[in-house]
Design a protein around this motif. Structure first.
Motif, PDB file in Angstrom:
ATOM      1  N   MET A  31     -32.805  38.121-103.139  1.00 47.42           N
ATOM      2  CA  MET A  31     -32.166  37.589-101.928  1.00 47.42           C
ATOM      3  C   MET A  31     -31.618  36.192-102.220  1.00 47.42           C
ATOM      4  N   GLU A  32     -30.386  35.940-101.815  1.00 44.61           N
ATOM      5  CA  GLU A  32     -29.792  34.637-102.045  1.00 44.61           C
ATOM      6  C   GLU A  32     -30.397  33.599-101.101  1.00 44.61           C
ATOM      7  N   PRO A  33     -30.646  32.400-101.576  1.00 48.83           N
ATOM      8  CA  PRO A  33     -31.186  31.368-100.694  1.00 48.83           C
ATOM      9  C   PRO A  33     -30.182  31.014 -99.602  1.00 48.83           C
ATOM     10  N   LYS A  34     -30.716  30.711 -98.400  1.00 54.05           N
ATOM     11  CA  LYS A  34     -29.830  30.409 -97.285  1.00 54.05           C
ATOM     12  C   LYS A  34     -29.432  28.947 -97.225  1.00 54.05           C
ATOM     13  N   GLU A  35     -30.171  28.093 -97.981  1.00 48.54           N
ATOM     14  CA  GLU A  35     -29.846  26.678 -97.928  1.00 48.54           C
ATOM     15  C   GLU A  35     -28.473  26.425 -98.541  1.00 48.54           C
ATOM     16  N   LYS A  36     -27.808  25.394 -98.011  1.00 51.05           N
ATOM     17  CA  LYS A  36     -26.469  25.078 -98.475  1.00 51.05           C
ATOM     18  C   LYS A  36     -26.563  24.274 -99.764  1.00 51.05           C
ATOM     19  N   LEU A  37     -26.029  24.827-100.818  1.00 53.20           N
ATOM     20  CA  LEU A  37     -26.167  24.197-102.126  1.00 53.20           C
ATOM     21  C   LEU A  37     -24.845  23.587-102.558  1.00 53.20           C
ATOM     22  N   LYS A  38     -24.946  22.439-103.211  1.00 53.85           N
ATOM     23  CA  LYS A  38     -23.758  21.827-103.808  1.00 53.85           C
ATOM     24  C   LYS A  38     -23.753  22.160-105.288  1.00 53.85           C
ATOM     25  N   TYR A  39     -22.572  22.199-105.852  1.00 53.55           N
ATOM     26  CA  TYR A  39     -22.439  22.471-107.278  1.00 53.55           C
ATOM     27  C   TYR A  39     -21.929  21.208-107.973  1.00 53.55           C
ATOM     28  N   PRO A  40     -22.725  20.611-108.821  1.00 58.06           N
ATOM     29  CA  PRO A  40     -22.236  19.450-109.575  1.00 58.06           C
ATOM     30  C   PRO A  40     -21.041  19.842-110.435  1.00 58.06           C
ATOM     31  N   GLN A  41     -20.217  18.872-110.700  1.00 57.85           N
ATOM     32  CA  GLN A  41     -19.056  19.136-111.548  1.00 57.85           C
ATOM     33  C   GLN A  41     -19.529  19.501-112.952  1.00 57.85           C
ATOM     34  N   VAL A  42     -19.115  20.658-113.393  1.00 63.26           N
ATOM     35  CA  VAL A  42     -19.564  21.155-114.685  1.00 63.26           C
ATOM     36  C   VAL A  42     -18.463  20.962-115.715  1.00 63.26           C
ATOM     37  N   ALA A  43     -18.795  20.307-116.807  1.00 58.81           N
ATOM     38  CA  ALA A  43     -17.800  20.014-117.828  1.00 58.81           C
ATOM     39  C   ALA A  43     -17.543  21.223-118.721  1.00 58.81           C
ATOM     40  N   ARG A  44     -18.541  22.057-118.878  1.00 59.83           N
ATOM     41  CA  ARG A  44     -18.396  23.206-119.772  1.00 59.83           C
ATOM     42  C   ARG A  44     -19.145  24.369-119.157  1.00 59.83           C
ATOM     43  N   ASN A  45     -18.506  25.503-119.122  1.00 63.42           N
ATOM     44  CA  ASN A  45     -19.171  26.688-118.604  1.00 63.42           C
ATOM     45  C   ASN A  45     -18.729  27.884-119.438  1.00 63.42           C
ATOM     46  N   GLN A  46     -19.621  28.350-120.258  1.00 63.22           N
ATOM     47  CA  GLN A  46     -19.278  29.441-121.166  1.00 63.22           C
ATOM     48  C   GLN A  46     -20.074  30.690-120.814  1.00 63.22           C
ATOM     49  N   ASP A  47     -19.406  31.798-120.967  1.00 64.08           N
ATOM     50  CA  ASP A  47     -20.074  33.086-120.787  1.00 64.08           C
ATOM     51  C   ASP A  47     -19.442  34.009-121.820  1.00 64.08           C
ATOM     52  N   ASP A  48     -20.170  34.253-122.879  1.00 65.23           N
ATOM     53  CA  ASP A  48     -19.527  34.938-123.990  1.00 65.23           C
ATOM     54  C   ASP A  48     -20.504  35.927-124.625  1.00 65.23           C
ATOM     55  N   TRP A  49     -19.953  36.735-125.466  1.00 66.54           N
ATOM     56  CA  TRP A  49     -20.752  37.720-126.172  1.00 66.54           C
ATOM     57  C   TRP A  49     -20.180  37.868-127.579  1.00 66.54           C
TER      58      TRP A  49
END
Lengths: 99, 179
Positions: free
Chosen positions: B1-19
């Motif tokens: 279940m996803e949390p109901k609280e309002k979350l902020k996302y810090p600025q991300v400099a790098r976000n990789q999703d690889d295989w």
């Protein structure tokens, strides 16, 4: 899972300053379908705004088939009601952050 | 279940999703980290049917500022400059920090511990620019000698902006071999 403290051995110090760099590994953890790990942390040092903290998080699945892991970093808003409740036992709330 | 609280996302400099080569890999980094703010790292198995066995590493650097001038200076010039700082925790021997203990492992519900014990509170770093419009000189090697029974070497590139590949190597001196 309980949040793992980043201050495992008190290396960061009572004020949370001058820890330099901290590395924490969570090895070989099995995540079931749709299961997640959540870790929370706070940089406790209040007078170090002149510094530039940086976080790097990496996760691998050596048997992965791709696009199976999802990694996020979020900011957790303070819980006002809980803060009021814990104010009576303020030491406990602070200890949670430091430990 | 996803949390109901309002979350902020810090600025991300790098976000990789690889295989690659059978290894699924995700990573992110951020300099938008502030003191006194609570952050949450979430690692989730997206798959609705299959379990995964994941290993996660978190590196938190207290002050990641690098000198604005691009050069190939290396700090420290010698590992002799790095002095071990013994952890000041009453009742615990230094060896306990390196090996961990069953009590700590039980407390944090982990199977093993791999703490990084700094010899100094200073992060030694160097900012290097390569390619066109640069001196094109690459980082010099930093020689050191291991005199203890075992030791841990940790090196990381945490800020980069280039199409070029980065290469970090550890060589044994005397020209006999490399690792």
């Amino acid at each position: 899972m309980q949040p793992t403290s980043l201050n495992l051995f008190g290396l960061i110090g009572p004020s949370g300053e001058n820890f330099g760099q901290f590395v924490h590994m969570i090895p070989q953890t099995v995540l079931g379908p749709q299961e997640r790990i959540e870790l929370e942390f706070t940089l406790a040092a209040g007078s170090s705004d002149s510094k530039s903290p940086f976080i790097d998080v990496q996760a691998i699945d050596a048997d992965g088939r791709g696009e199976q892991l999802d990694l996020r970093l979020v900011e957790v808003p303070p819980k006002k009601e809980k803060a009021k409740t814990k104010k009576q036992g303020g030491g406990e709330a602070r200890q949670e952050d430091k430990d | 279940m996803e949390p109901k609280e309002k979350l902020k996302y810090p600025q991300v400099a790098r976000n990789q999703d690889d295989w690659e080569d059978g290894v699924s890999f995700v990573a992110l980094s951020s300099a938008d980290i502030h003191h006194g703010v609570r952050y949450r790292i979430i690692l989730k198995n997206r798959d609705s049917a299959t379990a995964v066995k994941a290993t996660m590493k978190i590196v938190l650097t207290e002050d990641a500022r690098a000198d604005d001038t691009y050069d190939s200076n290396i700090h420290p010039q010698s590992f002799d400059e790095v002095q071990r700082v013994k952890p000041k925790v009453p009742g615990l021997k230094e060896s306990s920090f390196i090996q961990g203990s069953n009590a700590v492992m039980r407390t944090f519900q982990v199977a093993s511990l791999a703490p990084f014990v700094p010899k100094s509170n200073v992060i030694y770093q160097s900012l290097v620019k390569t390619g066109p419009d640069s001196k094109n000189n690459f980082m010099r090697g930093l020689e050191f000698e291991v005199t203890e029974a075992s030791t841990q070497l940790y090196a990381q590139v945490y800020v980069y902006s280039a199409p070029e590949d980065l290469h970090l190597a550890l060589y044994r001196s005397e020209g006999a071999g490399s690792a």
